[in-house]
Design a protein around this motif. Structure first.
Motif, mmCIF file in Angstrom:
data_model
loop_
_atom_site.group_PDB
_atom_site.id
_atom_site.type_symbol
_atom_site.label_atom_id
_atom_site.label_comp_id
_atom_site.label_asym_id
_atom_site.label_seq_id
_atom_site.Cartn_x
_atom_site.Cartn_y
_atom_site.Cartn_z
ATOM 1 N N THR A 1 0.826 -1.194 0.000
ATOM 2 C CA THR A 1 0.000 0.000 0.000
ATOM 3 C C THR A 1 0.863 1.248 0.000
ATOM 4 O O THR A 1 0.607 2.206 -0.730
ATOM 5 C CB THR A 1 -0.933 0.009 1.217
ATOM 6 O OG1 THR A 1 -1.711 -1.185 1.207
ATOM 7 C CG2 THR A 1 -1.849 1.214 1.204
ATOM 8 N N SER B 1 2.395 1.723 -3.414
ATOM 9 C CA SER B 1 1.394 2.185 -4.379
ATOM 10 C C SER B 1 1.122 3.669 -4.201
ATOM 11 O O SER B 1 1.096 4.424 -5.165
ATOM 12 C CB SER B 1 0.101 1.382 -4.214
ATOM 13 O OG SER B 1 -0.878 1.835 -5.098
ATOM 14 N N GLY C 1 -5.056 5.141 -9.815
ATOM 15 C CA GLY C 1 -4.552 5.743 -8.591
ATOM 16 C C GLY C 1 -4.784 7.229 -8.468
ATOM 17 O O GLY C 1 -4.590 7.791 -7.388
ATOM 18 N N GLU D 1 -10.336 0.707 -7.309
ATOM 19 C CA GLU D 1 -8.988 0.352 -6.901
ATOM 20 C C GLU D 1 -8.577 1.011 -5.588
ATOM 21 O O GLU D 1 -7.787 0.434 -4.827
ATOM 22 C CB GLU D 1 -7.992 0.694 -8.014
ATOM 23 C CG GLU D 1 -8.128 -0.214 -9.218
ATOM 24 C CD GLU D 1 -7.060 0.003 -10.270
ATOM 25 O OE1 GLU D 1 -6.948 -0.850 -11.161
ATOM 26 O OE2 GLU D 1 -6.328 1.022 -10.187
ATOM 27 N N SER D 2 -9.092 2.205 -5.301
ATOM 28 C CA SER D 2 -8.735 2.825 -4.028
ATOM 29 C C SER D 2 -9.311 2.023 -2.864
ATOM 30 O O SER D 2 -8.692 1.937 -1.788
ATOM 31 C CB SER D 2 -9.214 4.276 -3.979
ATOM 32 O OG SER D 2 -10.618 4.359 -4.153
ATOM 33 N N SER E 1 -6.966 -0.777 -2.329
ATOM 34 C CA SER E 1 -5.737 -0.303 -1.685
ATOM 35 C C SER E 1 -5.949 -0.051 -0.200
ATOM 36 O O SER E 1 -5.091 -0.394 0.634
ATOM 37 C CB SER E 1 -5.236 0.963 -2.375
ATOM 38 O OG SER E 1 -4.825 0.691 -3.700
ATOM 39 N N PRO F 1 -3.641 -3.437 -2.867
ATOM 40 C CA PRO F 1 -3.478 -2.560 -4.034
ATOM 41 C C PRO F 1 -3.246 -3.368 -5.301
ATOM 42 O O PRO F 1 -2.558 -4.400 -5.277
ATOM 43 C CB PRO F 1 -2.237 -1.731 -3.688
ATOM 44 C CG PRO F 1 -1.459 -2.607 -2.757
ATOM 45 C CD PRO F 1 -2.492 -3.322 -1.933
#
Length: 300
Positions: A7, A10, A38, A146-147, A150, A155
């Motif tokens: 994390t 990322s 991201g 995707e957040s 994460s 992630p």
């Protein structure tokens, strides 16, 4: 490498573009010409397809018949309008989806098709191609969840390695609609350890407007989906292990299991297969339109 370390890695790779307007202005000024995975955590991202108006109703029907790969979020408020949207999201007006908008410039990269053939690849804008007859459509994108992955310590691999997501053509037929015939589903792939897949499914399941949970997973899914070579995606970057090896070199490894989601590049596949006449435009795969509305506005 621990999930906490992943994390941190990322997050450290992402530019400081925290809102939809910031991301769009960066694309408009060409100061951010990279994939948008991201960016603006928590904000929806969208695929863009721009069609001559004569194909608009058939495209709406295509989305209605294929809601998982083609979840329709919004469209131009009228033909030729690139700055205001008509929403297809219940309870969310077009102005809340994206204000201060220019569909011609606000993705970091575009593809241009003429008579269903790709003629321009990853160009910074489509101002010269846009006409008063074009209608832009926004389709949900899996980058949007995707957040959430994460935040859960999961992630996506491509974000950790600062690469574009791997995208594949499958052999699964798309339900036809009007002129849109002969296309197949397109999928994006994110590797995960086998032990994490149930958690990944649960996290992404509520995001129905951005494809929802994965549609297939496991090494056997590669063949079932009709993917010829996991190391040779049709779009995006080839997948790697965390050690930088090609994913296929580790075939069967339970720490690197392929997990597949429906993908909003599917409409571009439909365009290429359908023999449409005229100029069609779209985002370059991975180079999305970042919106003002949030994931929490649409999750079920």
């Amino acid at each position: 490498m621990s999930s906490t370390t992943l994390t941190t890695c990322s997050m450290s790779l992402q530019p400081q573009l925290q809102t939809g307007p910031q991301a769009r202005l960066a694309a408009r000024s060409e100061s951010h010409a990279k994939p948008t995975s991201g960016l603006a955590p928590g904000h929806l991202q969208a695929n863009l397809i721009v069609l001559p108006s004569r194909y608009a109703q058939d495209f709406r029907d295509l989305c209605a018949r294929n809601p998982v790969p083609c979840p329709l979020l919004a469209e131009s408020s009228e033909p030729g309008d690139f700055s205001s949207l008509k929403s297809h999201l219940p309870g969310i007006p077009g102005s809340a989806i994206a204000a201060d908008l220019d569909l011609r410039t606000d993705c970091p990269g575009y593809h241009v098709y003429r008579d269903s053939k790709l003629v321009l690849d990853t160009v910074p804008d489509i101002k010269d191609q846009w006409t008063s007859d074009h209608i832009g459509f926004l389709v949900g994108c899996s980058f949007s969840f995707e957040s959430a992955l994460s935040k859960a310590g999961l992630p996506p691999r491509h974000a950790v390695l600062d690469r574009n997501v791997s995208i594949y053509r499958t052999s699964i037929p798309l339900n036809p609609a009007g002129v849109f015939t002969g296309a197949t589903h397109i999928v994006s792939m994110r590797p995960y350890p086998k032990a994490a897949i149930e958690k990944v499914r649960a996290i992404t399941r509520p995001y129905l407007q951005t494809h929802g949970e994965c549609i297939a997973w496991g090494w056997d899914a590669v063949e079932k989906l009709g993917i010829n070579d996991i190391d040779v995606p049709e779009w995006g970057d080839a997948p790697l292990t965390m050690e930088g090896e090609p994913l296929g070199r580790n075939w069967g490894d339970e720490d690197n299991v392929p997990v597949f989601w429906a993908c909003g590049v599917t409409p571009q596949e439909a365009v290429m297969k359908s023999g449409l006449k005229g100029t069609v435009m779209a985002h370059a795969p991975g180079y999305m339109l970042v919106l003002d509305c949030l994931e929490t506005d649409v999750i079920c």
